[in-house]
Design a protein around this motif. Sequence first.
Motif, PDB file in Angstrom:
ATOM      1  N   ARG A  19       0.829  -1.220   0.000  1.00  0.00           N
ATOM      2  CA  ARG A  19       0.000   0.000   0.000  1.00  0.00           C
ATOM      3  C   ARG A  19       0.859   1.264   0.000  1.00  0.00           C
ATOM      4  NH1 ARG A  19      -3.750   1.615  -1.786  1.00  0.00           N
ATOM      5  NH2 ARG A  19      -4.089   3.210  -0.211  1.00  0.00           N
ATOM      6  N   TYR A  23       2.176   0.341  -4.457  1.00  0.00           N
ATOM      7  CA  TYR A  23       0.975   0.824  -5.151  1.00  0.00           C
ATOM      8  C   TYR A  23       1.118   2.260  -5.671  1.00  0.00           C
ATOM      9  CZ  TYR A  23      -3.922   1.811  -6.138  1.00  0.00           C
ATOM     10  OH  TYR A  23      -5.081   2.168  -6.753  1.00  0.00           O
ATOM     11  N   THR A  27      -0.008   3.443  -9.989  1.00  0.00           N
ATOM     12  CA  THR A  27      -1.403   3.920 -10.032  1.00  0.00           C
ATOM     13  C   THR A  27      -1.936   3.951 -11.457  1.00  0.00           C
ATOM     14  OG1 THR A  27      -0.507   6.153  -9.915  1.00  0.00           O
ATOM     15  CG2 THR A  27      -1.413   5.226  -7.877  1.00  0.00           C
ATOM     16  N   PHE A  30      -3.022   0.386 -12.222  1.00  0.00           N
ATOM     17  CA  PHE A  30      -4.210  -0.039 -11.486  1.00  0.00           C
ATOM     18  C   PHE A  30      -5.454   0.753 -11.886  1.00  0.00           C
ATOM     19  CE2 PHE A  30      -1.019  -2.023  -8.682  1.00  0.00           C
ATOM     20  CZ  PHE A  30      -1.552  -3.307  -8.674  1.00  0.00           C
ATOM     21  N   SER A  31      -5.286   1.965 -12.339  1.00  0.00           N
ATOM     22  CA  SER A  31      -6.477   2.696 -12.782  1.00  0.00           C
ATOM     23  C   SER A  31      -6.993   2.096 -14.085  1.00  0.00           C
ATOM     24  CB  SER A  31      -6.186   4.186 -12.925  1.00  0.00           C
ATOM     25  OG  SER A  31      -5.266   4.398 -13.959  1.00  0.00           O
ATOM     26  N   THR A  32      -6.088   1.566 -14.919  1.00  0.00           N
ATOM     27  CA  THR A  32      -6.528   0.862 -16.132  1.00  0.00           C
ATOM     28  C   THR A  32      -7.198  -0.454 -15.758  1.00  0.00           C
ATOM     29  OG1 THR A  32      -4.673   1.788 -17.354  1.00  0.00           O
ATOM     30  CG2 THR A  32      -5.744  -0.126 -18.324  1.00  0.00           C
ATOM     31  N   LEU A  33      -6.566  -1.181 -14.837  1.00  0.00           N
ATOM     32  CA  LEU A  33      -7.097  -2.494 -14.453  1.00  0.00           C
ATOM     33  C   LEU A  33      -8.450  -2.369 -13.753  1.00  0.00           C
ATOM     34  CD1 LEU A  33      -3.875  -4.324 -13.186  1.00  0.00           C
ATOM     35  CD2 LEU A  33      -5.009  -4.539 -15.406  1.00  0.00           C
ATOM     36  N   ARG A  34      -8.703  -1.232 -13.160  1.00  0.00           N
ATOM     37  CA  ARG A  34      -9.988  -1.028 -12.493  1.00  0.00           C
ATOM     38  C   ARG A  34     -11.143  -1.208 -13.478  1.00  0.00           C
ATOM     39  NH1 ARG A  34      -9.749   4.476 -10.579  1.00  0.00           N
ATOM     40  NH2 ARG A  34      -8.433   3.708  -8.896  1.00  0.00           N
ATOM     41  N   GLU A  35     -10.879  -0.891 -14.755  1.00  0.00           N
ATOM     42  CA  GLU A  35     -11.951  -0.942 -15.764  1.00  0.00           C
ATOM     43  C   GLU A  35     -12.214  -2.363 -16.238  1.00  0.00           C
ATOM     44  OE1 GLU A  35     -13.490   1.854 -16.207  1.00  0.00           O
ATOM     45  OE2 GLU A  35     -11.984   2.813 -14.906  1.00  0.00           O
ATOM     46  N   GLN A  37     -10.235  -6.587 -17.274  1.00  0.00           N
ATOM     47  CA  GLN A  37      -9.023  -7.318 -17.625  1.00  0.00           C
ATOM     48  C   GLN A  37      -9.079  -7.792 -19.075  1.00  0.00           C
ATOM     49  OE1 GLN A  37      -8.451 -11.183 -15.848  1.00  0.00           O
ATOM     50  NE2 GLN A  37     -10.656 -11.543 -15.574  1.00  0.00           N
TER      51      GLN A  37
END
Length: 217
Positions: A19, A23, A27, A30-35, A37
Amino acid sequence: MSGNAAPPVHLVNGVRRFREQVYPGMTDLFSTLREGQAPQVLFITCSDSRVDPSLITQTSPGELFIIRNAGNLIPPAGVNDTGEVATLEYAVVALGVQHIVVCGHSGCGAMSGLLNPSSLAQLPKVRRWLRHAETTRQLVSLDNTPAGDAERLQLAVHCNVRAQLDQLRSHHFVAERERAGALQLHGWVYDIGAGEVTAYNPETRAFEPLMRRQMAS
Ligand SMILES: [Zn+2]
């Protein structure tokens, strides 16, 4: 077991380091992966703690869809519902992965159990699970090369990767996409002690260093 059992301290510390130190530098990813896979590779390997798919392939979150179990087995078509086949179907049909890697490894406990069923006397569920490696056991027994235990285990690891590639192809949604050129299957073995990966070459019917194969093709 109690509901408020404390998690292992080193795991908690690891999450804290992730964390606070890891992380923040990732960022964008992870902001792309939030949408969602879109992995290109389904990686099937053993549950063995010494095998780390992302480490040995130097891949990031989002790149490998992973199935892990004892012995990197995929039940063939016709076997009733298993998590493996459901996950395989999702990877191939829903995610449209372009590659499937079956990766066995040196010193595999599941393969050792397959060769020595008496060692599984207290492990009836493992023994039952290993029926999905029955073809492997037959391939090893067909090999007339006299060998010690270590050589037979290595032979079983190699035979099992080949057997599991065939069991993957028994699923029509895999075979059809492979025939159409939309999906490629790869058989690997990871040598834990040497940190090396060999890949099955169907033309020579042998496992060859992955680097040499890549450079030759
Ligand atoms: Zn294993």
